[in-house]
Each structure stands twice: as C-alpha cells, then as structure tokens.
Scaffold this motif. Structure first.
Motif, PDB file in Angstrom:
ATOM      1  N   ASP A   1       0.158   4.785  -1.334  1.00 43.10           N
ATOM      2  CA  ASP A   1      -0.200   4.428  -2.707  1.00 43.10           C
ATOM      3  C   ASP A   1      -1.528   3.678  -2.772  1.00 43.10           C
ATOM      4  O   ASP A   1      -1.589   2.513  -3.113  1.00 43.10           O
ATOM      5  N   ARG A   2      -2.593   4.404  -2.433  1.00 40.45           N
ATOM      6  CA  ARG A   2      -3.950   3.893  -2.606  1.00 40.45           C
ATOM      7  C   ARG A   2      -4.770   4.959  -3.343  1.00 40.45           C
ATOM      8  O   ARG A   2      -5.744   5.496  -2.796  1.00 40.45           O
TER       9      ARG A   2
ATOM     10  N   ASP B   1      -9.514   5.272   6.520  1.00 45.90           N
ATOM     11  CA  ASP B   1     -10.477   4.561   5.679  1.00 45.90           C
ATOM     12  C   ASP B   1     -11.583   4.037   6.598  1.00 45.90           C
ATOM     13  O   ASP B   1     -11.378   3.087   7.356  1.00 45.90           O
TER      14      ASP B   1
ATOM     15  N   VAL C   1      -1.669   0.072   5.788  1.00 47.17           N
ATOM     16  CA  VAL C   1      -0.908   1.262   5.393  1.00 47.17           C
ATOM     17  C   VAL C   1      -0.101   1.788   6.573  1.00 47.17           C
ATOM     18  O   VAL C   1       1.096   2.107   6.449  1.00 47.17           O
TER      19      VAL C   1
ATOM     20  N   ASN D   1      -5.721   7.680  -1.115  1.00 43.82           N
ATOM     21  CA  ASN D   1      -4.683   7.314  -0.144  1.00 43.82           C
ATOM     22  C   ASN D   1      -5.196   7.269   1.291  1.00 43.82           C
ATOM     23  O   ASN D   1      -4.500   7.667   2.243  1.00 43.82           O
TER      24      ASN D   1
ATOM     25  N   TYR E   1       0.797  -1.231   0.000  1.00 41.43           N
ATOM     26  CA  TYR E   1       0.000   0.000   0.000  1.00 41.43           C
ATOM     27  C   TYR E   1       0.829   1.280   0.000  1.00 41.43           C
ATOM     28  O   TYR E   1       0.261   2.374  -0.035  1.00 41.43           O
TER      29      TYR E   1
END
Length: 260
Positions: free
Chosen positions: A20-21, A66, A32, A26, A5
């Motif tokens: 890097d999402r 998230d 992460v 992100n 990630y």
C-alpha cells in the motif's frame, strides 16, 4: 499487528495482503519487505487461514525496489546484505508456506515486483497488467528469485530475452507464455480471484500443502526419487482425517467438509 506500508485482512479463511504505497506504485522499501514477512508469518501461524491473496493498492501491483531507499551513494550500496537480509528470507518464506498464494495482479509488476508475483502459486492478471524484468535497464541483474522462477515458467530462450530486454509482457501474452495462469478483464479480477479463493478455502489444506511441498522438492530430483517421495507423501496423506472425510463424502454424495 499494525502496518504502515501494507494492508492485511482475513475474511472467510483467506488473508489478503496488499502493498500500500500507491504514490510510488507500491515500490519496495525495507519497511515494506519487513511488513510483508510479518504478514506471511501471520498467515503461516493462523490455523483459520487456508489461502493468501497478494496484491497491490491503487493501480499497480509493485514497481520493484524503491531506489531512493538505498541511498544516494551509488558506490556504497550493500547489495549482498540487502538481498540476503530482506529479499531472500521473504521469497523462501513464501515458497515454504504450506498454503496456496494467489497473486491478484492488478497492475504493473516490475523488477523485484515481478519476482514477487512469480514467487506465488497462482497468478490471476488483469488484462491491463504487465510484468517486466527491468533490471538490465539500470545495469543490474534479476534477483528475488526471478532467475529461478522465470526459466521454469517459460524456458531458457524466452527467459533470456525477457531478462535482457526488460520488455513489458501484458497479461494476455503472459497467459499464452505461461507466465500467468489467467488473464481477464480488469472489472472481473476481484470476482475471478474470489472463485479461486472459494476453491482453496474449501479444499483439503493438508493435501494442498503437501502438493506444494512435493512440487517444490521435485525440482532436480530423478524419476526414481520422485516416485519414492510420492509413496512417502501418499502414506502421510492417507493417514490424515481429510482422506477419510473425502472418501466418506464421496460415498454419501455430498460436498466434503475438510478440517479447518
């Protein structure tokens, strides 16, 4: 180490770490955060790394936690455990790192993403980027260090406003307020960050590490305590070979070649 990630690479004594999402701007899940901690561990241990750049892949820096990663049982989210296990160790690790961390703020930094940016040492922001403490918009409070970093950068009244309204502070205003060091055209972001990297990779790593540590420790100290700390650290700096090289290079009218 292979990452899923984030991306991490070392070039010319600088380690660049990119979340890097891009499909979710992100956003931070637990993987992460673990990978970020591992990457900063690598930076701390690698003698050849003298500077770290933290950025985001795609058009965002980091959109924060998230929410899908914490599950759908909103009554059963273990907030304390998540913060203590994943966020707090990462933020402490970043602040304790003896090497400068440059935030290449390429896009939105929201919620915990804003906290990550504020935990770095220097923030170079694209004029298209913004910071926003959006926690209150979903009934939460700031975490990941924002209650520490935000008022230190802008003072209580403005920190309160930004924390409670969650409004977007774009880079040019953020520069005026002291939230970021420099706001520049997006097309010049890479070049400007590279200029800062050039300064740090050629500077005295021992002196910069001690400066970062002293500034962190000075919070809450009295003047007398700071003066004594300065005496102790200056003695330490003066015994390092970087001091001898700095003086020698000055007398010889050449650029210093500090220890790498």
């Amino acid at each position: 180490m292979d990452y899923k990630y984030i991306r991490s690479s070392v070039n010319n004594h600088c380690q660049e770490i990119a979340i890097d999402r891009p499909a979710v701007f992100n956003a931070l899940n637990f993987e992460v955060l673990e990978e970020l901690k591992a990457a900063f561990d690598q930076a701390a241990q690698a003698e050849t790394v003298r500077c770290v750049v933290l950025t985001g892949g795609g058009g965002a820096f980091c959109s924060g936690q998230d929410l899908k990663a914490v599950g759908t049982d909103l009554d059963g989210i273990p907030f304390k455990e998540i913060i203590r296990k994943y966020y707090n160790p990462l933020i402490i690790q970043m602040r304790n790192l003896s090497k400068p961390i440059i935030c290449k703020l390429n896009g939105a930094a929201v919620g915990a993403g804003c906290s990550l940016a504020l935990a770095t040492d220097v923030i170079i922001a694209s004029k298209e980027a913004y910071l926003a403490e959006m926690f209150a918009h979903i009934g939460l409070v700031m975490d990941a260090g924002s209650n520490y970093f935000l008022p230190k950068r802008v003072g209580y009244p403005l920190a309160f406003e930004l924390a409670t309204t969650g409004r977007k502070v774009y880079a040019e205003e953020a520069e005026r307020l002291g939230l970021v060091n420099k706001a520049i055209e997006h097309s010049a972001l890479d070049e400007t960050v590279a200029q800062y990297v050039e300064v740090y990779v050629n500077a005295s790593g021992s002196a910069i590490g001690m400066i970062k540590e002293m500034l962190r420790k000075s919070n809450g100290m009295s003047l007398e305590e700071v003066l004594e700390m300065e005496a102790v650290y200056q003695e330490k700096a003066g015994s390092h070979q970087d001091f001898k090289e700095g003086v020698t290079s000055f007398l010889e009218k050449r650029k210093p070649r500090f220890y790498k």
